[in-house]
Write a protein that holds these residues in place. Structure first.
Motif, PDB file in Angstrom:
ATOM      1  N   PHE A  85      75.128  38.460 -26.109  1.00 54.16           N
ATOM      2  CA  PHE A  85      74.254  39.085 -25.231  1.00 54.16           C
ATOM      3  C   PHE A  85      74.234  37.962 -24.033  1.00 54.16           C
ATOM      4  CE2 PHE A  85      69.736  39.119 -23.676  1.00 54.16           C
ATOM      5  CZ  PHE A  85      69.656  40.306 -23.110  1.00 54.16           C
ATOM      6  N   LYS A  86      73.997  36.546 -24.270  1.00 54.04           N
ATOM      7  CA  LYS A  86      74.008  35.447 -23.256  1.00 54.04           C
ATOM      8  C   LYS A  86      75.291  35.700 -22.461  1.00 54.04           C
ATOM      9  CE  LYS A  86      71.056  32.587 -25.811  1.00 54.04           C
ATOM     10  NZ  LYS A  86      70.797  31.248 -26.523  1.00 54.04           N
ATOM     11  N   THR A  89      74.883  38.897 -19.951  1.00 51.89           N
ATOM     12  CA  THR A  89      73.460  38.915 -19.370  1.00 51.89           C
ATOM     13  C   THR A  89      73.733  39.048 -17.574  1.00 51.89           C
ATOM     14  OG1 THR A  89      73.162  36.723 -19.488  1.00 51.89           O
ATOM     15  CG2 THR A  89      71.845  38.188 -21.012  1.00 51.89           C
ATOM     16  N   GLY A  94      68.153  38.001 -18.244  1.00 50.05           N
ATOM     17  CA  GLY A  94      67.852  38.202 -19.668  1.00 50.05           C
ATOM     18  C   GLY A  94      67.916  39.710 -19.937  1.00 50.05           C
ATOM     19  N   THR A  95      68.653  40.382 -19.208  1.00 49.19           N
ATOM     20  CA  THR A  95      69.064  41.810 -19.460  1.00 49.19           C
ATOM     21  C   THR A  95      70.602  42.034 -19.286  1.00 49.19           C
ATOM     22  OG1 THR A  95      69.015  42.379 -16.870  1.00 49.19           O
ATOM     23  CG2 THR A  95      66.910  42.571 -18.736  1.00 49.19           C
ATOM     24  N   VAL A  96      71.142  43.192 -19.707  1.00 48.89           N
ATOM     25  CA  VAL A  96      72.283  43.491 -19.658  1.00 48.89           C
ATOM     26  C   VAL A  96      72.600  44.735 -18.698  1.00 48.89           C
ATOM     27  CG1 VAL A  96      74.460  44.210 -20.970  1.00 48.89           C
ATOM     28  CG2 VAL A  96      73.126  42.419 -21.866  1.00 48.89           C
ATOM     29  N   THR A 133      69.229  48.825 -17.639  1.00 51.65           N
ATOM     30  CA  THR A 133      69.564  47.615 -18.196  1.00 51.65           C
ATOM     31  C   THR A 133      68.968  47.491 -19.512  1.00 51.65           C
ATOM     32  OG1 THR A 133      67.607  46.472 -17.128  1.00 51.65           O
ATOM     33  CG2 THR A 133      69.679  46.345 -15.971  1.00 51.65           C
ATOM     34  N   ASP A 135      67.372  44.839 -22.657  1.00 49.68           N
ATOM     35  CA  ASP A 135      66.965  43.417 -23.012  1.00 49.68           C
ATOM     36  C   ASP A 135      67.663  43.317 -24.387  1.00 49.68           C
ATOM     37  OD1 ASP A 135      65.481  45.225 -24.539  1.00 49.68           O
ATOM     38  OD2 ASP A 135      63.647  44.150 -24.096  1.00 49.68           O
TER      39      ASP A 135
END
Length: 165
Positions: A85-86, A89, A94-96, A133, A135
């Motif tokens: 996830f990181k 992002t 903090g979102t993809v 997006t 989270d």
């Protein structure tokens, strides 16, 4: 002659003011309490509806993925999910983004058999706020909804051979 009956004192302006004031205070307190109660009820109802909607979407997501020919090559641990996830992002907020998730699924997660339509359906079910997006919670739900094929049980000899290679 007899004494006349005592005359009750006449109300003064001050007495009328106090009786009116106390009535207004009581009415104001009651109305204020009702307003606060109604706001609390609306908040509780809205929160319950959101939670219910989320549960329904997750259930639908699981059922939809079971009907697709879609699998992850392996099960991702929570720490692997956080690291992934990181790495994808969107600008550290903090979102993809939808596109970044699709690219990651194909390139890194090994999902090759996902059509754009299937991806759009799955993403739409997890994207609770419809912003395009996700989270971390949405990312987690997305990965958890894609089944992982069951690995056959290995015998102790096969496990030992696998460790040695």
């Amino acid at each position: 002659m007899s004494d006349p009956a005592p005359v009750p004192p006449l109300p003064t302006d001050r007495d009328d003011f106090l009786s009116t004031l106390s009535t207004e205070v009581i009415a104001g307190a009651i109305i204020g309490s009702l307003v606060i109660f109604l706001i609390a009820c609306k908040f509780i109802y809205s929160y319950g509806m959101l939670a219910s909607e989320r549960r329904v979407k997750v259930e639908i997501l699981k059922r939809v993925t079971n009907t697709m020919e879609l699998t992850l090559p392996k099960e991702f641990t929570l720490s692997e999910q956080k690291t992934s996830f990181k790495s994808i992002t969107d600008g550290g907020n903090g979102t993809v983004a939808k596109i970044a998730l699709k690219e990651w699924l194909v390139k890194k997660a090994g999902v090759e058999n996902m059509s754009d339509r299937s991806f759009d359906v799955l993403f739409g079910l997890v994207d609770m706020d419809n912003k395009g997006t996700l989270d971390f919670q949405g990312f987690y739900q997305f990965l958890e909804s894609i089944p992982v094929p069951e690995q056959p049980e290995l015998s102790p000899a096969e496990l030992k051979q696998k460790k040695n290679t």
